[in-house]
Scaffold this motif. Sequence first.
Motif, PDB file in Angstrom:
ATOM      1  N   ASN A 113      24.813  13.491 -11.548  1.00 32.68           N
ATOM      2  CA  ASN A 113      24.435  12.216 -10.942  1.00 32.68           C
ATOM      3  C   ASN A 113      23.719  12.501  -9.622  1.00 32.68           C
ATOM      4  O   ASN A 113      24.172  13.337  -8.833  1.00 32.68           O
ATOM      5  CB  ASN A 113      25.667  11.349 -10.685  1.00 32.68           C
ATOM      6  N   TYR A 114      22.625  11.791  -9.368  1.00 35.02           N
ATOM      7  CA  TYR A 114      21.835  12.027  -8.169  1.00 35.02           C
ATOM      8  C   TYR A 114      21.720  10.743  -7.346  1.00 35.02           C
ATOM      9  O   TYR A 114      21.427   9.670  -7.887  1.00 35.02           O
ATOM     10  CB  TYR A 114      20.432  12.509  -8.531  1.00 35.02           C
ATOM     11  N   ALA A 115      21.974  10.871  -6.024  1.00 32.72           N
ATOM     12  CA  ALA A 115      21.773   9.767  -5.080  1.00 32.72           C
ATOM     13  C   ALA A 115      20.464  10.001  -4.349  1.00 32.72           C
ATOM     14  O   ALA A 115      20.178  11.117  -3.886  1.00 32.72           O
ATOM     15  CB  ALA A 115      22.934   9.700  -4.097  1.00 32.72           C
ATOM     16  N   ILE A 116      19.657   8.947  -4.231  1.00 39.44           N
ATOM     17  CA  ILE A 116      18.311   9.066  -3.661  1.00 39.44           C
ATOM     18  C   ILE A 116      18.197   8.195  -2.423  1.00 39.44           C
ATOM     19  O   ILE A 116      18.668   7.050  -2.416  1.00 39.44           O
ATOM     20  CB  ILE A 116      17.253   8.621  -4.689  1.00 39.44           C
ATOM     21  N   GLU A 117      17.584   8.735  -1.381  1.00 39.31           N
ATOM     22  CA  GLU A 117      17.304   7.976  -0.166  1.00 39.31           C
ATOM     23  C   GLU A 117      15.840   8.175   0.202  1.00 39.31           C
ATOM     24  O   GLU A 117      15.347   9.300   0.247  1.00 39.31           O
ATOM     25  CB  GLU A 117      18.197   8.425   0.988  1.00 39.31           C
ATOM     26  N   VAL A 118      15.150   7.053   0.460  1.00 42.12           N
ATOM     27  CA  VAL A 118      13.736   7.091   0.810  1.00 42.12           C
ATOM     28  C   VAL A 118      13.547   6.349   2.127  1.00 42.12           C
ATOM     29  O   VAL A 118      14.086   5.249   2.314  1.00 42.12           O
ATOM     30  CB  VAL A 118      12.878   6.434  -0.287  1.00 42.12           C
ATOM     31  N   GLY A 119      12.769   6.926   3.038  1.00 43.62           N
ATOM     32  CA  GLY A 119      12.553   6.267   4.327  1.00 43.62           C
ATOM     33  C   GLY A 119      11.434   6.901   5.120  1.00 43.62           C
ATOM     34  O   GLY A 119      10.818   7.878   4.708  1.00 43.62           O
ATOM     35  N   LYS A 120      11.189   6.304   6.302  1.00 44.49           N
ATOM     36  CA  LYS A 120      10.196   6.822   7.243  1.00 44.49           C
ATOM     37  C   LYS A 120      10.483   6.177   8.588  1.00 44.49           C
ATOM     38  O   LYS A 120      11.152   5.143   8.666  1.00 44.49           O
ATOM     39  CB  LYS A 120       8.777   6.492   6.776  1.00 44.49           C
ATOM     40  N   VAL A 121       9.961   6.771   9.643  1.00 45.35           N
ATOM     41  CA  VAL A 121      10.127   6.192  10.977  1.00 45.35           C
ATOM     42  C   VAL A 121       9.575   4.771  10.976  1.00 45.35           C
ATOM     43  O   VAL A 121       8.485   4.511  10.451  1.00 45.35           O
ATOM     44  CB  VAL A 121       9.413   7.058  12.034  1.00 45.35           C
ATOM     45  N   PHE A 173       0.843  -1.187   0.000  1.00 38.76           N
ATOM     46  CA  PHE A 173       0.000   0.000   0.000  1.00 38.76           C
ATOM     47  C   PHE A 173       0.888   1.251   0.000  1.00 38.76           C
ATOM     48  O   PHE A 173       2.026   1.232   0.479  1.00 38.76           O
ATOM     49  CB  PHE A 173      -0.932   0.014   1.223  1.00 38.76           C
ATOM     50  N   PRO A 174       0.399   2.371  -0.563  1.00 39.46           N
ATOM     51  CA  PRO A 174       1.193   3.602  -0.606  1.00 39.46           C
ATOM     52  C   PRO A 174       1.393   4.176   0.791  1.00 39.46           C
ATOM     53  O   PRO A 174       0.521   4.083   1.654  1.00 39.46           O
ATOM     54  CB  PRO A 174       0.373   4.547  -1.479  1.00 39.46           C
ATOM     55  N   ILE A 175       2.556   4.782   0.990  1.00 40.90           N
ATOM     56  CA  ILE A 175       2.918   5.341   2.293  1.00 40.90           C
ATOM     57  C   ILE A 175       2.886   6.860   2.219  1.00 40.90           C
ATOM     58  O   ILE A 175       3.560   7.472   1.382  1.00 40.90           O
ATOM     59  CB  ILE A 175       4.319   4.878   2.719  1.00 40.90           C
ATOM     60  N   GLU A 176       2.124   7.463   3.101  1.00 36.31           N
ATOM     61  CA  GLU A 176       2.104   8.920   3.211  1.00 36.31           C
ATOM     62  C   GLU A 176       3.175   9.371   4.188  1.00 36.31           C
ATOM     63  O   GLU A 176       3.421   8.724   5.202  1.00 36.31           O
ATOM     64  CB  GLU A 176       0.739   9.386   3.695  1.00 36.31           C
ATOM     65  N   GLY A 177       3.828  10.487   3.866  1.00 38.65           N
ATOM     66  CA  GLY A 177       4.791  11.074   4.784  1.00 38.65           C
ATOM     67  C   GLY A 177       6.168  10.457   4.749  1.00 38.65           C
ATOM     68  O   GLY A 177       7.003  10.741   5.615  1.00 38.65           O
ATOM     69  N   ALA A 178       6.463   9.625   3.762  1.00 39.84           N
ATOM     70  CA  ALA A 178       7.827   9.116   3.608  1.00 39.84           C
ATOM     71  C   ALA A 178       8.703  10.235   3.067  1.00 39.84           C
ATOM     72  O   ALA A 178       8.282  11.012   2.207  1.00 39.84           O
ATOM     73  CB  ALA A 178       7.843   7.926   2.665  1.00 39.84           C
ATOM     74  N   TYR A 179       9.933  10.328   3.560  1.00 36.79           N
ATOM     75  CA  TYR A 179      10.827  11.365   3.048  1.00 36.79           C
ATOM     76  C   TYR A 179      11.575  10.827   1.827  1.00 36.79           C
ATOM     77  O   TYR A 179      11.900   9.640   1.727  1.00 36.79           O
ATOM     78  CB  TYR A 179      11.800  11.842   4.116  1.00 36.79           C
ATOM     79  N   VAL A 180      11.831  11.722   0.877  1.00 34.65           N
ATOM     80  CA  VAL A 180      12.631  11.413  -0.312  1.00 34.65           C
ATOM     81  C   VAL A 180      13.722  12.464  -0.384  1.00 34.65           C
ATOM     82  O   VAL A 180      13.450  13.642  -0.638  1.00 34.65           O
ATOM     83  CB  VAL A 180      11.781  11.436  -1.598  1.00 34.65           C
ATOM     84  N   LYS A 181      14.952  12.049  -0.114  1.00 36.40           N
ATOM     85  CA  LYS A 181      16.093  12.965  -0.129  1.00 36.40           C
ATOM     86  C   LYS A 181      16.920  12.711  -1.388  1.00 36.40           C
ATOM     87  O   LYS A 181      17.182  11.558  -1.745  1.00 36.40           O
ATOM     88  CB  LYS A 181      16.964  12.755   1.106  1.00 36.40           C
TER      89      LYS A 181
END
Length: 660
Positions: free
Chosen positions: A493-501, A450-458
């Motif tokens: 070049n871009y590095a991506i980090e995705v996460g949440k508590v 399911f989709p996650i609301e409030g995940a950060y994407v840096k």
Amino acid sequence: MRKPMQGKFFWPLCIALILGSPLHMQSQDEAFGAKDEADHYFAKEGYYTAIDLYKKAYSQEKSADDKAALIYMVAESYRMVNDHVQAEVWYRRAIKARHDDPMAYYYLAKSLQAQGRMKEAQEELEKYQEKGGDPSLAAEAESSIELAQEKNEQVTRHEVDNLVMINSEFYDVAPTIVGEEGNTIYFTSSRLGSTGIDEFKRTGESYEDIFRTTRDTKGKWSEPERLPQGVNGYDHEGAAVLTKDGQRMYFTRCDKDDNLGCAIWVSNMVDDKWGEPKQVPLKTKEQEGHTVGHPALTPDGKVMLFASDLPGGQGGKDLWYTVYNDASNSWGSPVNLGSSVNTSGDEMFPHVRNNGNLYFASNGHIGMGGLDIFMAEKTGDNEWGNVSHMGAPINSISDDYGIVYEGDFERGYFSSNRIGGKGKDDIYSFSLPEVVFAFQGVVYDKDGQFPIEGAYVKVAGSDGSSFEALSDANGAFVFDANGEERYINPNVNYAIEVGKVEYLVAKDNISTVGLDDESTTFVKEFFIQSTAVEEIEFPEVQYDLGKYTLRPESKDSLDYLYQTLVDNPTIIIELAAHTDSRGSASANQTLSERRAQSCVDYLASKGIDPARMKAKGYGETKLRISDAEINALPADEREAAHQKNRRTVFKVLSWDYVPN
């Protein structure tokens, strides 16, 4: 090498104004034969009139050979006025009538090429050579066909549109942009309402004049209006260029009454009106029969480039330049641009961009058919070279010429008689859309999907940029416009980090390096792992039967867990090993503990602090599939069920590890 017949000033597209000498016809004696009269008009570039006279002579002729020759000349006249369909018809008739000139096959091939019928054109070129035609001329034509096919398959990003609000059913050509705003265009037209009242024998239309149109704030062009009398007279006027301040205009004029070549004239703005023009003296008296036209100015206005057949050139019409002398307030002697730009064919319609590069039309350089637009790099003071073809869709199998750029922008205008136009020759706009990049995606829960609301994407760029966003209620995020700038830029070049508590981070990369040809939107889906579960699976760790020593392929599986610990530097995990139910419970317990410890030892050997990992063996105490369930399965499915019980997994115990 036999050169194709081009006529004295062969280019009929833009009428005598653009490239030809004026057509001055003396009255003919009534006894003058139709063929002789037709030849006279053809020699003087009165092709439109010559067509009817050759047809009349054909009806009077008795000799089969002479009839065939007259048919051929009808075809030649149609070719000269760029009527490729009728030219094809009459070249075929000439060939059927056994006209013995191999050039009939050559020009038939060129007429077919101009209509986009490449395979038929190649077949006629083969016949041309079989009939004794010049191999080098055939090879040049074949190269042009191949280039047209290649460029049409590899079009550039340019967008091209017909300026239908400006164009008419007649000739509308040679645009020039007035002022830095780019909202006014001067152009050349043979439309009704020109000052000249005579019919031009070359085309059967009015003489050309200079017209003006202005674009309003909504992008609509005004009804073109002819410049007042003085600039426009009873001759051909057109192919103009203005100084950057809009106070001085150079243009081409071809005198219809005197058998003189075209010349460049200049008019100054006085009280918001164009003053009486004066001729720019670029020809000696002995050179008056030569053509000088198509003026263009360098950005500083100190050098004028133009097209001419003055003596000392490379072939047909060449590009020349002259330097303005401030002391004498006059233009200097013309200088030929040389073989780095000019060819034995024709080079015309020069235009110099603000960056100093030169754009021009040529039928001498190998192109897609007819006149094509080329670019030459500025290589020194008043020197240009490294000529390159502009490709499609700027160029086509038809005639393309007269390009002008609007300031530093990648947009402007040019002229063409390509298929699908409104008139005989039309003005087209072109632009090169900016290559833009965007990055968007959706973040999902890995287990629940399911989709996650409030995940950060840096996102961190190799250019030092960094930015982040939170996913919305649909798990979506997007990085596109950032005010007037963009988040994602070229050659980065871009590095991506995705996460949440209470979720493990996911990482990825995108790169715009080398993506120069088209806009790109990077789309990613991230499935991040929740840590609020008892077991988190990772790639299977395999052991030999009854062993706890890691197999080589098991180390690859543990490298996945190693990267998870690196990407999540504060987590402390329990690394748990499980066995199936076969064997004794105590043996399975001992084996699972040793297997868990071997995993911890391997990760520690790679630099993970042992304090972050707790080895735990559960033996057969936490079976996923019970023995009863396994025994109820078909015999060939039971081993796979036991394998699901034999597993090494982990769970997150806490997030409070403090890295050294």
